[in-house]
Design a protein around this motif. Structure first.
Motif, mmCIF file in Angstrom:
data_model
loop_
_atom_site.group_PDB
_atom_site.id
_atom_site.type_symbol
_atom_site.label_atom_id
_atom_site.label_comp_id
_atom_site.label_asym_id
_atom_site.label_seq_id
_atom_site.Cartn_x
_atom_site.Cartn_y
_atom_site.Cartn_z
ATOM 1 N N ALA A 1 0.821 -1.216 0.000
ATOM 2 C CA ALA A 1 0.000 0.000 0.000
ATOM 3 C C ALA A 1 0.852 1.261 0.000
ATOM 4 O O ALA A 1 0.419 2.309 -0.494
ATOM 5 N N LEU B 1 -6.381 1.814 -5.210
ATOM 6 C CA LEU B 1 -5.661 1.376 -4.021
ATOM 7 C C LEU B 1 -5.990 -0.096 -3.787
ATOM 8 O O LEU B 1 -7.152 -0.465 -3.631
ATOM 9 N N LEU C 1 -5.510 -3.305 -1.380
ATOM 10 C CA LEU C 1 -5.167 -3.678 -0.011
ATOM 11 C C LEU C 1 -5.314 -5.183 0.151
ATOM 12 O O LEU C 1 -6.261 -5.784 -0.356
#
Length: 324
Positions: free
Chosen positions: A239, A248, A250
């Motif tokens: 990240a 993003l 994760l």
């Protein structure tokens, strides 16, 4: 009026005294993709012009004889005033450098990412710079070195290799020295954080100002300068290196850390107020530009709820919490 002229006018207005009053109107105009692209071209052109204007060659030129297609009327007026201010700063810098016996600066500028995240900037030596939202960096090149100072926020530096001219990034009490590499530097209230993605760099703390090397960082490592000292390096988390991208990703990240990572580049913050002590780990792909989508996806996955606050931000709360 042409699209480029519209972009020129908005460029000037958004850097003038009435910027706050017309921001809503500007955002509506910029919501059209073609308008946003024209505006970004203006911003990048201005950065390039500001950098070149501080070189010895261009300082001898007369801005008023520039071709109309280079500087349109409104854009030219703003640029001339800004360059004048910037050149004054350059003269002060040169005088200060001469006083300390250092070589005269060839060029100096300051760039910021106030409206867009991330912002990509190309430097004259073929190096590249990515600025996070709300970040500012000062750039100063001379014959012997390429020196940049991160004033606020976070930046990624892709350094073009030059054997005889090091690339130096200063931030707070830290300094990173590179020749050709890719790395991030972040300035927080309590620390300077460095993450090396490719190549190798030297990291120095405040006590290393006389040339003493503090740490050789290797690709895939990160470190920090806290309390004036370099801390032991650790591995970069996935990240940590993704912030220049809108997506993003994760993988099993604790929810508090996931929200903190998301908020670093989000247009508005996501809050979480959870009374439950059960461990919650987040896995998935999220758009940094969509705080509401991020909050609602987490809430739906783990049985929480989302509350929209008066300031436009979103809070993730326990599902059992009564409606307000």
């Amino acid at each position: 009026m042409s699209l480029d002229q519209d972009a020129d006018d908005w460029f000037v207005r958004m850097r003038g005294p009435d910027a706050a009053d017309v921001r809503a109107q500007f955002e509506e105009w910029r919501s059209v993709p073609a308008h946003a692209q024209a505006y970004e071209r203006r911003v990048r052109s201005f950065d390039t012009m500001m950098f070149l204007a501080s070189t010895g060659t261009v300082r001898k030129r007369n801005l008023d004889i520039a071709k109309p297609w280079v500087l349109r009327t409104a854009f030219r007026k703003y640029a001339a005033a800004a360059i004048g201010l910037m050149l004054t700063g350059s003269l002060v810098l040169i005088a200060a450098q001469r006083g300390f016996g250092e070589p005269q600066s060839l060029s100096r500028m300051e760039v910021a990412s106030l409206e867009d995240a991330p912002r990509h900037i190309s430097l004259p030596d073929r190096s590249k710079l990515i600025l996070d939202r709300g970040s500012r960096v000062q750039i100063s090149y001379d014959h012997n070195q390429r020196r940049l100072r991160l004033l606020v926020g976070r930046a990624r530096f892709s350094v073009a290799h030059e054997r005889t001219r090091p690339f130096i990034v200063e931030a707070g009490a830290g300094r990173v020295i590179a020749h050709g590499t890719l790395f991030d530097v972040e300035l927080t209230q309590s620390a300077v954080r460095i993450a090396l993605l490719e190549g190798a760099v030297e990291v120095r703390d405040a006590s290393g100002g006389n040339g003493r090397k503090q740490l050789d960082l290797r690709a895939g490592q990160r470190t920090a300068i806290e309390g004036g000292s370099v801390v032991k390096p650790t591995s970069i988390a996935a990240a940590d290196s993704q912030w220049p991208n809108d997506m993003l990703v994760l993988g099993g990240v604790e929810i508090g850390e996931a929200v903190a990572v998301f908020n670093r580049t989000a247009p508005s913050p996501v809050l979480y107020e959870l009374r439950s002590s059960r461990p919650v780990r987040v896995t998935g792909a999220f758009r940094r530009s969509d705080p509401e989508g991020f909050a609602r996806q987490l809430a739906a996955t783990f049985g929480f709820r989302v509350e929209e606050l008066q300031d436009g931000s979103f809070a993730i709360v326990d599902g059992s919490r009564p409606e307000t």
